[in-house]
Design an enzyme around this catalytic site. Structure first.
Site, PDB file in Angstrom:
ATOM      1  N   ASN A  46      16.301  -7.660  -0.087  1.00 33.23           N
ATOM      2  CA  ASN A  46      15.056  -8.427  -0.052  1.00 33.23           C
ATOM      3  C   ASN A  46      13.971  -7.525   0.544  1.00 33.23           C
ATOM      4  OD1 ASN A  46      12.981 -10.388   0.819  1.00 33.23           O
ATOM      5  ND2 ASN A  46      14.528 -11.909   0.262  1.00 33.23           N
ATOM      6  N   GLN A  74       2.955   4.378   2.749  1.00 31.36           N
ATOM      7  CA  GLN A  74       2.597   3.735   4.024  1.00 31.36           C
ATOM      8  C   GLN A  74       3.386   2.455   4.320  1.00 31.36           C
ATOM      9  OE1 GLN A  74      -1.748   3.109   5.075  1.00 31.36           O
ATOM     10  NE2 GLN A  74      -1.113   0.988   4.898  1.00 31.36           N
ATOM     11  N   ASP A 134       0.883  -1.167   0.000  1.00 36.32           N
ATOM     12  CA  ASP A 134       0.000   0.000   0.000  1.00 36.32           C
ATOM     13  C   ASP A 134       0.915   1.209   0.000  1.00 36.32           C
ATOM     14  OD1 ASP A 134      -1.572   2.157   0.604  1.00 36.32           O
ATOM     15  OD2 ASP A 134      -2.596   1.220   2.317  1.00 36.32           O
ATOM     16  N   LYS A 190      -3.145  -2.561   7.798  1.00 35.99           N
ATOM     17  CA  LYS A 190      -3.200  -4.016   7.930  1.00 35.99           C
ATOM     18  C   LYS A 190      -2.286  -4.657   6.872  1.00 35.99           C
ATOM     19  CE  LYS A 190      -5.019  -6.676  10.928  1.00 35.99           C
ATOM     20  NZ  LYS A 190      -4.510  -6.567  12.301  1.00 35.99           N
ATOM     21  N   TYR A 215       0.845   0.156  14.817  1.00 35.92           N
ATOM     22  CA  TYR A 215      -0.097  -0.025  13.711  1.00 35.92           C
ATOM     23  C   TYR A 215       0.249   0.893  12.540  1.00 35.92           C
ATOM     24  CZ  TYR A 215      -4.268  -0.453  10.990  1.00 35.92           C
ATOM     25  OH  TYR A 215      -5.126  -0.679   9.938  1.00 35.92           O
TER      26      TYR A 215
HETATM   27  C1  F6R Z   1      -7.315  -0.214   7.624  1.00 32.45           C
HETATM   28  C2  F6R Z   1      -6.911   1.164   7.588  1.00 32.45           C
HETATM   29  C3  F6R Z   1      -7.928   2.200   7.878  1.00 32.45           C
HETATM   30  C4  F6R Z   1      -7.407   3.271   8.841  1.00 32.45           C
HETATM   31  C5  F6R Z   1      -8.483   4.310   9.181  1.00 32.45           C
HETATM   32  C6  F6R Z   1      -7.950   5.448  10.038  1.00 32.45           C
HETATM   33  O1  F6R Z   1      -6.225  -1.038   7.310  1.00 32.45           O
HETATM   34  O2  F6R Z   1      -5.772   1.455   7.317  1.00 32.45           O
HETATM   35  O3  F6R Z   1      -9.121   1.625   8.339  1.00 32.45           O
HETATM   36  O4  F6R Z   1      -6.930   2.682  10.008  1.00 32.45           O
HETATM   37  O5  F6R Z   1      -9.014   4.867   8.006  1.00 32.45           O
HETATM   38  O6  F6R Z   1      -6.889   6.061   9.391  1.00 32.45           O
HETATM   39  P1  F6R Z   1      -6.188   7.403   9.921  1.00 32.45           P
HETATM   40  O7  F6R Z   1      -5.761   7.136  11.332  1.00 32.45           O
HETATM   41  O8  F6R Z   1      -5.032   7.611   8.989  1.00 32.45           O
HETATM   42  O9  F6R Z   1      -7.209   8.505   9.825  1.00 32.45           O
HETATM   43 MG    MG Z   2      -3.982   2.264   3.190  1.00 36.51          MG
HETATM   44 MG    MG Z   3      -4.756  -2.279   2.282  1.00 38.07          MG
END
Ligand code: F6R
Ligand code: MG
Ligand code: MG
Length: 366
Positions: free
Chosen positions: A105, A95, A13, A231, A228
C-alpha cells in the site's frame, strides 16, 4: 449487489523544474503511457495530470479502495518516473518516495491517496481537486461549506433528499484516531476540531443513508518522515448532484479567498488560489498555494472529460483577491502570522538554526 466503481487518485512529487515549480511533460507522458497499458486489464480508465510539482494519477477500476495491485501500479509509475527525473537532474527527484521497498500500500510511504468506491447512479458527476504547496486540512473549510453550510448550499434547505444532512469522518493525524460527526446537529462540535486543520482532517463525507460524497488524502509527510520533505499537497474526490451538492455548490466556496498553511518552505500562510490547468504552476514565493479542479462524468468506470472547472472568469475576482492577500502576507516577511507558529515550524529547518544558539542563552535573574 450492484457492481461498484472505484476512483483512485494517487499523487506524488517525484521531481520538477525549475525548482519546485512544475512537473516535466515528458515524465507525465511516460506515466500516462504506463497507465494506458493497464486499461482493459487492471484499470478501466486513466488520466494523468499535474498541479505544480505534483504528478497526479487518476485511475478507475473495480477493485475497491486500498487494493494492492492498484497501489503497486502507482508505485511502479512513481519509481520509473523518479528514474527519469534523476536522469534529467530535475529538482527534488524522488522527493516523495520515502522508502525503496513497496509493501502492499502506498499510504505511509510518501504519496498522497484519495479513493472512493461507489455504485454508479444513473448519471454520476465527479470533481477531482488537486492542490500544491499546502496540507491536507486545507480541504476542511471547503467541505464544511459544501456539505454543512446552508448559506453555501441551498440544497441543504430546499432539497428533501439532502435535508437529513451528512456525516463527517475526521482523522486526528497526530494521535492516529478517528471520529464521526453528524450534521447539522453536531456542527459546533465538528467545527471545534476541523478549525484546527494542521491536526484534524476530514477524510470522508457520507450522506446519512451511507452514500459516499467526498474522500480526501490525509497523509502528512513530515509526520511520516519526522522532518520536512516538501508539503503534502493533498487531493480530494467529490461527487455531486441528485441528492448531493450540485457541481456549482461544490465549486462556490472556492470563490472565497481562504488562507492555508504551506507556500514557501512549507512554513508560511498564504492564499489558496483556484486556477485552471494552464496556471497550475507555482512561481511567486514558490506559490501561492494552488488548487486545480477537473470535472468528469463517470460512465461504467469510464471518465468522460475532463472539464477544467476553475478555468473561468467567474474565479477571476477571487484570484485578484488572493494576489492582494499574497502582497499583504508577503509584506510581513519572516514574521508570524505569515510564518507558521513555532509548533508547526518544528518539522522545518528552523530548529537547526535554533540549535546553533542553544548555548548562548543565559537565564534571566529573578
Ligand atoms: C514547498 C517547497 C519549496 C522548498 C524551497 C526550498 O513545498 O518544497 O518551497 O521548501 O524551494 O527548497 P530547498 O531547501 O530544496 O532549496
Ligand atoms: Mg517539490
Ligand atoms: Mg508539491
Amino acid at each position: 449487489m450492484m457492481p461498484t466503481t472505484t476512483i483512485s487518485l494517487i499523487k506524488a512529487d517525484i521531481g520538477s523544474f525549475p525548482g519546485h515549480s512544475r512537473t516535466h511533460p515528458k515524465i507525465l507522458e511516460k506515466a500516462a503511457r504506463m497507465l494506458k497499458e493497464e486499461e482493459g486489464k487492471l484499470l478501466i480508465d486513466s488520466f494523468v495530470t499535474h498541479c505544480g510539482d505534483d504528478m497526479e494519477l487518476i485511475m478507475t477500476h473495480t477493485r475497491g479502495e486500498d487494493d494492492e495491485k492498484i497501489h503497486a501500479l502507482a508505485w511502479k509509475v512513481f519509481s520509473e518516473c523518479t528514474k527519469m527525473a534523476k536522469e534529467m537532474k530535475l529538482y527534488g527527484a524522488g522527493q516523495d518516495i520515502l522508502s525503496e521497498a513497496f509493501s502492499g500500500n502506498v499510504k505511509g510511504m510518501g504519496p498522497g491517496v484519495a479513493e472512493m468506491e461507489f455504485e454508479e447512479r444513473g448519471s454520476d458527476p465527479v470533481l477531482l481537486f488537486m492542490a500544491d504547496k499546502t496540507e491536507p486540512g486545507a480541504w476542511n473549510f471547503y467541505l464544511y461549506k459544501m456539505f454543512a453550510d446552508p448559506f453555501n448550499t441551498p440544497g441543504l434547505v430546499i432539497d428533501p433528499t439532502m435535508h437529513e444532512g451528512f456525516i463527517f469522518e475526521v482523522h486526528d493525524v497526530m494521535e492516529k484516531r478517528k471520529i464521526e460527526f453528524r450534521t447539522p446537529e453536531e456542527i459546533y462540535s465538528l467545527l471545534a476540531y476541523i478549525g484546527a486543520p494542521s491536526r484534524y482532517v476530514i477524510k470522508y463525507v457520507r450522506r446519512k443513508d451511507g452514500v459516499v460524497a467526498a474522500s480526501t488524502s490525509t497523509q502528512r509527510l513530515s509526520l511520516i518522515a519526522g522532518k520536512y520533505v516538501g508539503k503534502d499537497d493533498p487531493v480530494m474526490i467529490v461527487r455531486g448532484q441528485s441528492g448531493l451538492p450540485a457541481v456549482g455548490e461544490i465549486l462556490d466556496p472556492f470563490a472565497i479567498p481562504f488562507i492555508v498553511a504551506g507556500w514557501m518552505r512549507g512554513s508560511h500562510h498564504g492564499p489558496f488560489m483556484p486556477v485552471g490547468l494552464p496556471d497550475a504552476n507555482c512561481t511567486r514565493f514558490d506559490g501561492p498555494p494552488r488548487v486545480l479542479c477537473l470535472g468528469f462524468q463517470v460512465c461504467n468506470g469510464k471518465l468522460i472529460g475532463p472539464a477544467d472547472m476553475f478555468d473561468d472568469p467567474a474565479f477571476d475576482r477571487v484570484r485578484d483577491r488572493c494576489n492582494e492577500l499574497a502582497d499583504i502576507l508577503r509584506a510581513h516577511g519572516p514574521f508570524e502570522p505569515h510564518r507558521l507558529s513555532l509548533d508547526e515550524m518544528e518539522y522545518t529547518t528552523l530548529p537547526n538554526v535554533e540549535k546553533q544558539f542553544r548555548d548562548r542563552w543565559k537565564p534571566i535573574p529573578e
